[in-house]
Design a protein around this motif. Structure first.
Motif, short mmCIF file in Angstrom:
data_model
loop_
_atom_site.label_atom_id
_atom_site.label_comp_id
_atom_site.label_asym_id
_atom_site.label_seq_id
_atom_site.Cartn_x
_atom_site.Cartn_y
_atom_site.Cartn_z
N THR A 7 0.47 -1.33 -0.11
CA THR A 7 0.13 -0.05 0.02
C THR A 7 0.65 1.11 -0.27
OG1 THR A 7 -1.72 -1.46 1.51
CG2 THR A 7 -1.67 1.48 0.66
N PHE A 9 0.76 5.24 -0.22
CA PHE A 9 0.48 6.69 0.39
C PHE A 9 1.27 7.76 0.27
CE2 PHE A 9 0.14 2.76 3.55
CZ PHE A 9 -1.74 2.86 3.58
N LYS A 40 -1.81 -1.24 -3.98
CA LYS A 40 -2.94 -0.39 -3.51
C LYS A 40 -2.14 1.34 -3.52
CE LYS A 40 -5.66 -3.89 -0.63
NZ LYS A 40 -6.34 -4.37 0.60
N VAL A 42 -3.37 4.96 -1.88
CA VAL A 42 -4.40 5.40 -0.91
C VAL A 42 -3.68 6.59 -1.01
CG1 VAL A 42 -4.99 6.33 1.49
CG2 VAL A 42 -4.28 4.42 1.09
N TRP A 55 -12.73 2.16 -1.53
CA TRP A 55 -11.62 1.89 -2.30
C TRP A 55 -12.58 0.98 -3.93
CZ3 TRP A 55 -6.82 1.17 -1.77
CH2 TRP A 55 -6.60 1.40 -0.10
N LEU A 68 -7.62 4.11 -3.21
CA LEU A 68 -8.91 5.15 -2.20
C LEU A 68 -8.49 6.52 -2.38
CD1 LEU A 68 -10.81 4.73 -0.05
CD2 LEU A 68 -8.41 4.25 1.84
N LEU A 70 -8.94 10.59 -0.48
CA LEU A 70 -9.02 10.10 0.34
C LEU A 70 -10.24 11.61 1.09
CD1 LEU A 70 -5.64 9.94 2.71
CD2 LEU A 70 -8.08 8.54 2.58
N HIS A 95 -8.28 5.71 10.59
CA HIS A 95 -8.16 4.99 9.50
C HIS A 95 -7.15 3.38 9.91
CE1 HIS A 95 -10.57 6.01 5.78
NE2 HIS A 95 -10.15 6.97 6.61
N PHE A 97 -5.07 0.74 8.15
CA PHE A 97 -4.50 0.35 7.32
C PHE A 97 -3.63 -1.23 7.66
CE2 PHE A 97 -5.83 4.65 5.38
CZ PHE A 97 -6.94 3.76 4.79
#
Length: 405
Positions: A7, A9, A40, A42, A55, A68, A70, A95, A97
């Motif tokens: 993931t 970010f 993934k 974010v 998602w 995703l 935000l 959140h 994750f």
């Protein structure tokens, strides 16, 4: 066996024509992610009509990812009154994750991640010491007003990371000195450019494309081009570049500025004041493919920054066979050779102008082959794939089950 999940970010939308090396690096990590990984991201949304906080499956660079957004950020090329990083951090709070691997490119959002489970990696993109001490506009980075607060926050957050990777050797060494107990987690990592997109043309093709560009811009067909690409931000100091170009004062030379940002208005005013409206073209934000085309036809790429890590755009220029003129900042001076560019001894208009003149008047001293060879060790096809290979090995070791004897 299930796939390991990574993931990523960061406060951007990869489908938007965004400006910045961090965004480009993340895009490269998505594109070159092996099929063994589930990816993934974010990020943020750019269309206020589209939903946020849910998602969604999407495709980027031929790769299936889970995305995703935000919150909605219509233009991340221009800063708002409330810093985007603060908005992004606030949106992450609450959140949780869980992920096998988590990649962060700013430290502030990791406040929300302190109790998240998984292997966390922090990427350091600038020489933070130079960044904090840089003269000029304090608004360039708000933490420069409160350096003690920044380092206190950093000291609280860095312990959660399994890896701290910096594309700047000085910054990597600084972090080792600042956090001796974390030395074995801190390392230098090569920044990488997408060599599937940034590559050179044959000399005859390059000449044809350069003439086509001159024709589109309505300038003399003999015109040679200087390219700047990046955010119009105090870090990049594009005002200094405009003044250097005025000092250069060579015929049939045109400056192309690919990028947007908070200094756009001031930069246009300076261009007008210096009488350079017909010699400088502001292109605004461009796509990666458009930037690649520019790199392949321009005669020199220029960097006028006050501080840097290792700008991806430098690697992209070199990978396209274009020599680089840079100020004495970041990692670029350490990788350039005498045949692939010039490092300015001073960050002044006259020094930058002299360096540009040297490259423009003596192109044979900076052959395409030398530029490409300088960039070769930073090609994503090797660097990023190696990172993923090491990640996969660590994941397999963590999840291996001992067979009964």
């Amino acid at each position: 066996m299930r796939k390991p999940v990574i993931t990523i970010f960061y406060q951007f939308n990869p489908w938007n024509a965004t400006i910045g090396g961090i965004q480009t690096l993340i895009n490269t990590f998505i594109k070159y992610a092996p099929s063994q990984f589930e990816v993934k991201l974010v990020g943020t949304n750019t269309d206020p009509k589209k939903p946020v906080g849910k998602w969604q499956q999407a495709e980027f660079a031929g790769r299936e990812i889970a995305f995703l957004p935000l919150f909605t950020l219509e233009d991340d090329n221009v800063r708002s009154l409330i810093p985007t990083t603060l908005k992004y951090t606030a949106a992450l709070l609450g959140h949780r994750f869980a992920s096998d691997f988590m990649h962060f490119h700013r430290i502030e959002p990791t406040i929300a991640a302190l109790n998240w489970q998984g292997e966390k990696t922090l990427f350091i993109h600038n020489d933070i010491q130079t960044q904090m001490q840089a003269a000029g506009n304090k608004k360039a980075i708000l933490w420069r007003r409160f350096p003690a607060a920044y380092f206190a926050l950093e000291g609280l957050l860095v312990r959660q990371f399994s890896q701290i990777l910096s594309c700047n050797t000085d910054a990597a060494q600084l972090y080792k000195q600042r956090y001796p107990r974390l030395q074995d987690r801190i390392a230098y990592i090569k920044n990488s450019f997408d060599n599937g997109i940034f590559y050179p043309l044959r000399e005859d093709e390059r000449e044809i494309k350069r003439r086509e560009l001159a024709s589109r811009l309505g300038v003399d067909e003999q015109t040679r081009f200087i390219l700047f690409a990046g955010r119009l931000h105090p870090q990049k100091d594009p005002i200094l570049l405009v003044r250097a170009f005025a000092t250069l004062n060579e015929p049939h030379i045109h400056l192309l500025v690919a990028g947007d940002g908070e200094l756009g208005v001031e930069m246009r005013a300076e261009i007008a004041r210096l009488g350079l409206v017909d010699k400088i073209t502001m292109l605004g934000a461009v796509t990666q493919s458009q930037l690649a085309e520019l790199h392949r036809v321009c005669n020199v790429f220029v960097l006028s920054s006050a501080y840097e890590g290792l700008p991806l755009v430098v690697l992209e220029a070199l990978g396209s066979g274009t020599p680089v003129v840079t100020t004495q900042c970041g990692e670029t001076p350490k990788l350039l050779t005498a045949e692939s560019g010039v490092v300015c001894s001073q960050r002044t208009p006259s020094c930058i102008a002299d360096a540009l003149r040297k490259v423009l008047l003596h192109p044979g001293d900076y052959p395409t082959e030398s530029c490409v060879q300088t960039a070769k060790p930073y090609a994503a096809s090797t660097v990023v794939e190696q990172v993923y290979s090491e990640m996969l090995n660590r994941w397999e070791q963590r999840n291996s089950i001992a067979l009964p004897v």
